[in-house]
Design a protein around this motif. Structure first.
Motif: not given
Length: 646
Positions: A255-256, A511, A515, A544, A593-594
């Motif tokens: 999702p980055t 994440a 990441s 993200e 993250t979100h």
């Protein structure tokens, strides 16, 4: 264009044999117009590995120069397992044609055993289309495999991370697809298992050592035209399963870079001439290769779209088709559409159901769109991510695997009346193995309601280490003493009065995996102002991403990071900010993250951070609601509403 890339890569070539390798969509175009010498060798790594060209047991092949052209960093990581072999050189040129903007430059992560002490020159520069060129010159030859691995680690950034499941020797043309970025997959003599790709149905050779074997279809053999050939291996009865689909490299496909607010355009993923094509406003924006590979550059090219509707068609083959859809979902691209034909069942029922659970109208709400994105990425990464896939395949082969990381939550409070609520937030966490270290600042288990809450938590299966902290100590010191008592592989910090969704910790672990960051967390996007009985969503920028803006009550880190930074500063406030500053100064990576799993509670008093409700209203807010209004991902219950003090 690609012919110019080749000519540029070769313009300073030296006399002597040259090895030219390429991998990725479009990297072979125009190569026939390049003038190679008779002693030069050209290898398409998408079709043959270096071992297959030169033989794994051959003596080292000295080349004067090696040139490798890959389409994207995703392709560079695919190259890692297939370049293992006897090739060595002292001059290397590596061209990455395109790279997503969020990825770091490909500075090589030099091997630590002194093999590169003869490095004379290293040049890294930008090339057209946001790509990179790397030139290395050494006094003595090194292997192509270690150069590609060093660059792959440099582009991925951050920690190397734990091994991707069992140690596997991957064989076949799709080895790089099944073990992306894994140098061990092509370079170890003793392995836990052997993966044969494209040899479904092959019999075991009694002369070979008895090593657990896995067989999977190659993308070539699973094409519709191949499945219909006379003599083809018949399709599995009932169709392909989820674990038949080549896994996603979550280091690159994740999702980055997700964009919360878009201009409103939507795209369609349609089948054109046996390949997926992304159509926006009636024009083809992107064509995917017929093997279904989605790269970091492809993901970046669709971040501006509100949604993508998947229109299932006659793709080149079921595995390639599903692989592409799973990649967009893992990247958090908001997909919608019907569940697809029966052959698409290998996408997995959770993903198929999610895609059909929303409509375009739902996606006009930025929050609902982001919530849908989070659900998709969770399902896709846990079903199709390389780490999750190889854990399942490792279990099938009976290989002993490292345990999933355990999490120690450190929670320090000076408010005994908030302990029952705080323990409830920890108890609702799912998908992770959690222990709680409770630091009681100025009270003990005899305080009203505290002992009962701890006992109830233990009766429900929770693990609690409760200790009484010296009331004279500052918060930073109390947190450090809590971490010293923690037994988990990871340490997460939670506050006593904030709300956390049931997937809060699991999403942080996820994440951290994709990441490669040293510290992950959320930003306090959602704030409940108790005095005003109002919830606001703050404009804190995009999630993200690598970011310093992490909420102190959401931090997660490896225990080693805490040790190397010297722990939290022994101060009463801002201990989180100072800790993050220390990690960054040491070269560590912070990732946000979100924020949908977390709601910060703001009361009139009792906080170490001394600001009032007006602080959160003095600027423009993204959204504002009366009452307590968390994201749907928080999954609030009636019990929590009462326990939360509303």
């Amino acid at each position: 264009m690609i012919a110019e890339v080749w000519r540029d890569a070769l313009h300073r070539r030296h006399p002597g044999p040259l090895l030219a390798c390429h991998l990725g969509s479009g990297t072979a175009g125009g190569i026939d117009r390049v003038r190679f010498g008779r002693r030069d060798t050209v290898v398409d790594l998408g079709r043959r590995s270096v071992d297959e060209v030169f033989g794994p047991d051959d003596p080292p092949h000295p080349f004067e120069q090696v040139v490798l052209v890959v389409g994207t960093p995703t392709d560079l990581r695919r190259a890692v397992p297939v370049v293992a072999g006897p090739v060595r050189a002292a001059r290397f040129t590596v061209i990455v044609r395109r790279a997503a903007e969020h990825l770091p430059p490909p500075f090589p992560m030099v091997p630590g055993t002194g093999r590169w002490t003869g490095l004379l020159d290293a040049r890294i520069k930008r090339v057209p289309d946001a790509g990179w060129s790397v030139e290395l010159l050494l006094t003595r030859p090194v292997s192509l495999a270690e150069v590609v691995t060093a660059l792959s680690h440099g582009l991925a950034g951050g920690r190397r991370g734990t091994a991707t499941g069992p140690l596997v020797a991957a064989r076949g043309r799709d080895a790089g697809v099944w073990r992306p970025g894994d140098a061990l997959a092509g370079g170890m003599d003793e392995v836990d298992a052997i993966l044969d790709v494209g040899t479904a149905g092959a019999e075991h050779d009694p002369a070979e050592p008895v090593t657990p074997r896995l067989r999977r279809w190659s993308l070539e053999d699973s094409r519709w035209r191949a499945l219909g050939r006379p003599g083809a291996v018949p399709r599995p009865r009932g169709g392909f399963e989820v674990d038949d689909v080549p896994p996603l490299d979550e280091t690159m496909i994740n999702p980055t870079g997700f964009v919360q607010d878009t201009e409103g355009r939507s795209g369609r993923l349609v089948s054109r001439e046996g390949r997926w094509a992304l159509v926006v406003n009636g024009r083809v924006r992107r064509r995917l290769p017929d093997d279904g590979t989605v790269t970091d550059a492809d993901i970046e090219a669709v971040r501006d779209l509100r949604t993508i509707r998947v229109e299932w068609g006659r793709h080149s083959g079921p595995l390639a088709s599903v692989r592409a859809v799973a990649a967009f979902a893992a990247a958090g691209v908001p997909l919608l559409g019907d569940p697809g034909p029966s052959w698409a069942s290998c996408l997995g029922e959770p993903l198929r159901a999610l895609m059909s659970s929303v409509c375009l109208k739902d996606m006009r709400d930025p929050l609902r769109r982001e919530e849908h994105s989070v659900r998709l990425r969770r399902a896709a990464l846990r079903a199709h991510g390389a780490r999750a896939r190889w854990r399942r395949l490792g279990e099938i082969t009976g290989v002993d695997l490292p345990a999933e990381p355990t999490v120690s939550v450190v929670l320090c409070t000076r408010r005994p009346h908030m302990v029952p609520f705080a323990l409830g937030q920890v108890a609702r966490q799912r998908g992770v193995d959690v222990e709680l270290v409770l630091g009681m600042h100025g009270f003990d288990l005899d305080a009203p309601g505290v002992g009962e809450a701890v006992a109830d938590h233990r009766e429900r299966g929770g693990r609690v280490i409760a200790y009484e902290a010296d009331p004279a100590l500052p918060l930073g010191s109390i947190l450090n003493r809590a971490v010293l008592r923690a037994g988990g592989d990871l340490v997460a910090k939670m506050d006593d009065d904030d709300w956390y969704g049931p997937d809060h910790l699991a999403d942080l672990v996820l994440a951290r995996s994709y990441s490669g960051a040293d510290v992950v967390g959320n930003a306090a996007e959602f704030v409940y102002l108790e005095e005003l009985d109002m919830t606001v969503r703050l404009p804190l920028g995009e999630s993200e991403r690598a970011s310093r803006r992490l909420g102190g009550g959401t931090l997660m880190m490896d225990r080693r990071v805490w040790e190397e930074t010297g722990g939290f500063r022994p101060i009463p406030t801002s201990e989180d900010t100072q800790f993050l500053a220390g990690v960054e100064l040491m070269g560590g990576r912070l990732y946000r993250t979100h924020g949908c799993n977390y709601v910060l509670r703001r009361r009139s008093g009792g906080h170490t951070w001394k600001v009032g409700s007006g602080y959160f209203l003095k600027g423009t807010v993204r959204a504002q609601w009366p009452g307590w209004r968390p994201s749907a991902l928080l999954e609030p219950s009636e019990h929590e509403l009462v326990g939360g003090g509303r």
